[in-house]
Design a protein around this motif. Structure first.
Motif, PDB file in Angstrom:
ATOM      1  N   MET A  11    -100.378  75.787 -84.310  1.00  0.00           N
ATOM      2  CA  MET A  11     -99.015  76.199 -83.945  1.00  0.00           C
ATOM      3  C   MET A  11     -98.614  75.482 -82.670  1.00  0.00           C
ATOM      4  N   PHE A  12     -97.303  75.162 -82.579  1.00  0.00           N
ATOM      5  CA  PHE A  12     -96.752  74.593 -81.359  1.00  0.00           C
ATOM      6  C   PHE A  12     -95.690  75.551 -80.829  1.00  0.00           C
ATOM      7  N   VAL A  13     -95.624  75.646 -79.503  1.00  0.00           N
ATOM      8  CA  VAL A  13     -94.578  76.472 -78.891  1.00  0.00           C
ATOM      9  C   VAL A  13     -94.155  75.820 -77.582  1.00  0.00           C
ATOM     10  N   GLN A  14     -92.904  75.954 -77.273  1.00  0.00           N
ATOM     11  CA  GLN A  14     -92.377  75.423 -76.023  1.00  0.00           C
ATOM     12  C   GLN A  14     -92.732  76.383 -74.888  1.00  0.00           C
ATOM     13  N   GLU A  15     -93.067  75.810 -73.763  1.00  0.00           N
ATOM     14  CA  GLU A  15     -93.379  76.632 -72.591  1.00  0.00           C
ATOM     15  C   GLU A  15     -92.251  77.621 -72.328  1.00  0.00           C
ATOM     16  N   LYS A  16     -92.617  78.846 -71.975  1.00  0.00           N
ATOM     17  CA  LYS A  16     -91.725  79.961 -71.641  1.00  0.00           C
ATOM     18  C   LYS A  16     -91.144  80.667 -72.865  1.00  0.00           C
ATOM     19  N   GLU A  17     -91.395  80.131 -74.063  1.00  0.00           N
ATOM     20  CA  GLU A  17     -90.927  80.826 -75.256  1.00  0.00           C
ATOM     21  C   GLU A  17     -92.017  81.766 -75.779  1.00  0.00           C
ATOM     22  N   ALA A  18     -91.634  82.666 -76.682  1.00  0.00           N
ATOM     23  CA  ALA A  18     -92.577  83.579 -77.313  1.00  0.00           C
ATOM     24  C   ALA A  18     -93.112  82.964 -78.606  1.00  0.00           C
ATOM     25  N   VAL A  19     -94.325  83.379 -78.970  1.00  0.00           N
ATOM     26  CA  VAL A  19     -94.935  82.872 -80.205  1.00  0.00           C
ATOM     27  C   VAL A  19     -95.696  84.017 -80.877  1.00  0.00           C
ATOM     28  N   THR A  20     -95.680  83.997 -82.199  1.00  0.00           N
ATOM     29  CA  THR A  20     -96.408  85.009 -82.983  1.00  0.00           C
ATOM     30  C   THR A  20     -97.496  84.332 -83.798  1.00  0.00           C
ATOM     31  N   LEU A  21     -98.711  84.813 -83.653  1.00  0.00           N
ATOM     32  CA  LEU A  21     -99.848  84.325 -84.436  1.00  0.00           C
ATOM     33  C   LEU A  21    -100.191  85.371 -85.486  1.00  0.00           C
ATOM     34  N   ASP A  22    -100.264  84.922 -86.749  1.00  0.00           N
ATOM     35  CA  ASP A  22    -100.417  85.859 -87.861  1.00  0.00           C
ATOM     36  C   ASP A  22    -101.876  86.204 -88.145  1.00  0.00           C
ATOM     37  N   CYS A  23    -102.083  87.437 -88.590  1.00  0.00           N
ATOM     38  CA  CYS A  23    -103.407  87.885 -88.983  1.00  0.00           C
ATOM     39  C   CYS A  23    -103.252  88.989 -90.022  1.00  0.00           C
ATOM     40  N   THR A  24    -103.882  88.827 -91.156  1.00  0.00           N
ATOM     41  CA  THR A  24    -103.957  89.916 -92.130  1.00  0.00           C
ATOM     42  C   THR A  24    -105.418  90.254 -92.362  1.00  0.00           C
ATOM     43  N   TYR A  25    -105.671  91.497 -92.727  1.00  0.00           N
ATOM     44  CA  TYR A  25    -107.048  91.936 -92.880  1.00  0.00           C
ATOM     45  C   TYR A  25    -107.197  92.751 -94.153  1.00  0.00           C
ATOM     46  N   ASP A  26    -108.423  92.912 -94.560  1.00  0.00           N
ATOM     47  CA  ASP A  26    -108.715  93.646 -95.779  1.00  0.00           C
ATOM     48  C   ASP A  26    -109.927  94.532 -95.534  1.00  0.00           C
ATOM     49  N   THR A  27    -109.746  95.829 -95.704  1.00  0.00           N
ATOM     50  CA  THR A  27    -110.844  96.765 -95.563  1.00  0.00           C
ATOM     51  C   THR A  27    -110.523  98.048 -96.303  1.00  0.00           C
ATOM     52  N   SER A  28    -111.559  98.713 -96.769  1.00  0.00           N
ATOM     53  CA  SER A  28    -111.397 100.025 -97.387  1.00  0.00           C
ATOM     54  C   SER A  28    -111.903 101.124 -96.452  1.00  0.00           C
ATOM     55  N   ASP A  29    -112.384 100.711 -95.309  1.00  0.00           N
ATOM     56  CA  ASP A  29    -112.886 101.649 -94.310  1.00  0.00           C
ATOM     57  C   ASP A  29    -111.700 102.215 -93.534  1.00  0.00           C
ATOM     58  N   PRO A  30    -111.569 103.550 -93.449  1.00  0.00           N
ATOM     59  CA  PRO A  30    -110.427 104.104 -92.715  1.00  0.00           C
ATOM     60  C   PRO A  30    -110.546 103.939 -91.195  1.00  0.00           C
ATOM     61  N   SER A  31    -111.757 103.696 -90.734  1.00  0.00           N
ATOM     62  CA  SER A  31    -111.985 103.527 -89.298  1.00  0.00           C
ATOM     63  C   SER A  31    -112.303 102.072 -89.003  1.00  0.00           C
ATOM     64  N   TYR A  32    -111.436 101.448 -88.260  1.00  0.00           N
ATOM     65  CA  TYR A  32    -111.684 100.053 -87.917  1.00  0.00           C
ATOM     66  C   TYR A  32    -110.945  99.707 -86.629  1.00  0.00           C
ATOM     67  N   GLY A  33    -111.379  98.621 -86.033  1.00  0.00           N
ATOM     68  CA  GLY A  33    -110.727  98.125 -84.836  1.00  0.00           C
ATOM     69  C   GLY A  33    -110.356  96.663 -85.038  1.00  0.00           C
ATOM     70  N   LEU A  34    -109.248  96.278 -84.488  1.00  0.00           N
ATOM     71  CA  LEU A  34    -108.768  94.901 -84.595  1.00  0.00           C
ATOM     72  C   LEU A  34    -108.714  94.278 -83.204  1.00  0.00           C
ATOM     73  N   PHE A  35    -109.166  93.062 -83.102  1.00  0.00           N
ATOM     74  CA  PHE A  35    -109.279  92.374 -81.827  1.00  0.00           C
ATOM     75  C   PHE A  35    -108.632  91.001 -81.921  1.00  0.00           C
ATOM     76  N   TRP A  36    -108.154  90.540 -80.780  1.00  0.00           N
ATOM     77  CA  TRP A  36    -107.754  89.150 -80.637  1.00  0.00           C
ATOM     78  C   TRP A  36    -108.540  88.560 -79.475  1.00  0.00           C
ATOM     79  N   TYR A  37    -109.052  87.343 -79.734  1.00  0.00           N
ATOM     80  CA  TYR A  37    -109.781  86.609 -78.717  1.00  0.00           C
ATOM     81  C   TYR A  37    -109.155  85.230 -78.549  1.00  0.00           C
TER      82      TYR A  37
END
Lengths: 117, 117
Positions: A11-37
């Protein structure tokens, strides 16, 4: 089937602008945690933000916010006011809890973000 | 406070040799996890230890083993090295293992870059 999908290799973004990075997940576990690194070229994984599956509100940490849409199983990272130092690889990761006491993180393939001056 | 430390930072070995990687968690953290990150991919879970017991194991051959010591530091051992073992090996520590607790985010060390010739 992949458990974490990041569909944007780069992805490219201009300095000072906002950007969205996409993530979809798949789980059948009702308890989970999502992280970004963030992983700069030096290699160290830097924790940015966390969202628990039972959290009612979207997580925010400074310029980072997580757009959590549970029904759609998406956890997009929004970076506001991009800075040159934000250029790096970004990984979305999930940890399932109820049936997996090992606590392992499952990572996506990553998105390389480049901030242009 | 000191973060997660790993040693050595870089390592070059030849096929068939054995290697030991070391990790010291953040003070107070009782859980240590190991990940392998091949170039261009997201990290893959290898092991997790909590209170000196193995709590999770990823899809890696028996050539990979690990242990956790009473001071919560950890070693990852890899026997009979293959060219495909060349990767960045990341250690992460967390206070606990519950997926939905905000206190259990994993903090990563700088990694050990292993090259197998």
């Amino acid at each position: 089937a992949q458990k974490i999908t990041q569909t944007q290799p780069g992805m490219f973004v201009q300095e000072k602008e906002a950007v969205t990075l996409d993530c979809t997940y798949d789980t059948s576990d009702p308890s989970y945690g999502l992280f970004w690194y963030k992983q700069p070229s030096s290699g160290e994984m830097i924790f940015l933000i966390y969202q628990g599956s039972y959290d009612q509100q979207n997580a925010t940490e400074g310029r980072y916010s997580l757009n959590f849409q549970k029904a759609r199983k998406s956890a997009n990272l929004v970076i506001s006011a991009s800075q040159l130092g934000d250029s790096a690889m970004y990984f979305c990761a999930m940890r399932e809890g109820l049936y997996n006491q090992g606590g392992k993180l499952i990572f996506g393939q990553g998105t390389e973000l480049s901030v242009k001056p | 406070d000191a973060g997660v430390t790993q040693s050595p930072t870089h390592l070059i070995k030849t096929r068939g040799q054995h290697v030991t990687l070391r990790c010291s968690p953040i003070s107070g953290h009782k859980s240590v996890s190991w990940y392998q990150q091949v170039l261009g991919q997201g990290p893959q879970f290898i092991f997790q230890y909590y209170e000196k017991e193995e709590r999770g194991r990823g899809n890696f051959p028996d050539r990979f083993s690990a242990r956790q010591f009473p001071n919560y530091s950890s070693e990852l051992n890899v026997n009979a090295l293959l060219l495909g073992d060349s990767a960045l090996y990341l250690c992460a520590s967390s206070y606990g293992t519950a997926a939905t607790s905000m206190n259990n985010e994993q903090f990563f060390g700088p990694g050990t870059r292993l090259t197998v010739l």
